[in-house]
Design a protein around this motif. Structure first.
Motif, PDB file in Angstrom:
ATOM      1  N   UNK A   3       0.795  -1.216   0.000  1.00 43.25           N
ATOM      2  CA  UNK A   3       0.000   0.000   0.000  1.00 43.25           C
ATOM      3  C   UNK A   3       0.835   1.278   0.000  1.00 43.25           C
ATOM      4  N   UNK A   4       2.066   1.179   0.448  1.00 39.20           N
ATOM      5  CA  UNK A   4       2.911   2.351   0.585  1.00 39.20           C
ATOM      6  C   UNK A   4       4.233   2.126  -0.119  1.00 39.20           C
ATOM      7  N   UNK A   5       4.672   3.141  -0.842  1.00 41.32           N
ATOM      8  CA  UNK A   5       5.871   3.043  -1.664  1.00 41.32           C
ATOM      9  C   UNK A   5       6.786   4.232  -1.460  1.00 41.32           C
ATOM     10  N   UNK A   6       8.073   3.955  -1.543  1.00 42.35           N
ATOM     11  CA  UNK A   6       9.049   5.018  -1.515  1.00 42.35           C
ATOM     12  C   UNK A   6       9.281   5.594  -2.898  1.00 42.35           C
ATOM     13  N   UNK A   7      10.137   6.591  -2.972  1.00 37.23           N
ATOM     14  CA  UNK A   7      10.423   7.271  -4.224  1.00 37.23           C
ATOM     15  C   UNK A   7      11.470   6.557  -5.071  1.00 37.23           C
ATOM     16  N   UNK A   8      12.233   5.698  -4.460  1.00 34.53           N
ATOM     17  CA  UNK A   8      13.226   4.935  -5.183  1.00 34.53           C
ATOM     18  C   UNK A   8      14.628   5.500  -5.063  1.00 34.53           C
ATOM     19  N   UNK A   9      15.598   4.620  -5.228  1.00 31.96           N
ATOM     20  CA  UNK A   9      17.003   5.011  -5.255  1.00 31.96           C
ATOM     21  C   UNK A   9      17.687   4.279  -6.400  1.00 31.96           C
ATOM     22  N   UNK A  10      18.506   4.992  -7.138  1.00 28.28           N
ATOM     23  CA  UNK A  10      19.114   4.443  -8.343  1.00 28.28           C
ATOM     24  C   UNK A  10      20.320   3.582  -8.003  1.00 28.28           C
ATOM     25  N   UNK A  11      20.358   2.404  -8.599  1.00 30.61           N
ATOM     26  CA  UNK A  11      21.514   1.523  -8.524  1.00 30.61           C
ATOM     27  C   UNK A  11      21.979   1.257  -9.945  1.00 30.61           C
ATOM     28  N   UNK A  12      23.218   1.599 -10.226  1.00 38.85           N
ATOM     29  CA  UNK A  12      23.782   1.398 -11.549  1.00 38.85           C
ATOM     30  C   UNK A  12      25.037   0.562 -11.437  1.00 38.85           C
ATOM     31  N   UNK A  13      25.046  -0.561 -12.140  1.00 41.22           N
ATOM     32  CA  UNK A  13      26.167  -1.492 -12.099  1.00 41.22           C
ATOM     33  C   UNK A  13      26.795  -1.557 -13.478  1.00 41.22           C
ATOM     34  N   UNK A  14      28.038  -1.185 -13.569  1.00 45.61           N
ATOM     35  CA  UNK A  14      28.741  -1.192 -14.840  1.00 45.61           C
ATOM     36  C   UNK A  14      29.527  -2.478 -15.004  1.00 45.61           C
ATOM     37  N   UNK A  15      29.735  -2.872 -16.250  1.00 42.21           N
ATOM     38  CA  UNK A  15      30.476  -4.087 -16.535  1.00 42.21           C
ATOM     39  C   UNK A  15      31.957  -3.815 -16.649  1.00 42.21           C
TER      40      UNK A  15
END
Length: 121
Positions: free
Chosen positions: A109-121
């Protein structure tokens, strides 16, 4: 007012580790099941992990089993996602969510705004 706020995202190379945190406002969240989701650009939201109120029961998507660990500290109204052995395909915006009867990918029912995770090769 209810709010979930994620933190801990970042940019790193494959094989690295990150720990995401999700702080929840309001005392109600202390006993809610919680989960982590992720969504890459142009793709559907994906359930990553979930945890029951006490932390004794956990669920993981097959794609992250053995690499990710979900945990919680109810005294701090915070849930964590420890991510190890990260892969480029883990790149996404990660969201935390909660609900009184939530589990796996349903009834949040409740959600956060999100946080970016970027994984490079």
């Amino acid at each position: 007012q209810v709010q979930l706020v994620e933190s801990g995202g970042g940019l790193l190379q494959a094989g690295g580790s990150l720990r995401l945190s999700c702080a929840a406002s309001g005392r109600t969240f202390s006993t809610y099941p919680k989960g982590w989701f992720r969504q890459a650009p142009g793709k559907e939201r994906e359930s990553v992990a979930s945890i029951n109120w006490s932390g004794s029961t956990k669920y993981y998507a097959d794609s992250v089993k053995g690499r990710f660990t979900i945990s919680r500290d109810n005294t701090k109204n915070t849930v964590y996602l420890q991510m190890n052995s990260l892969k480029p395909e883990d790149t996404a915006v990660y969201y935390c969510a909660a609900g009184p009867t939530a589990w796996r990918d349903t009834k949040y029912d409740y959600w956060g705004q999100g946080t970016q995770v970027t994984v490079s090769s």
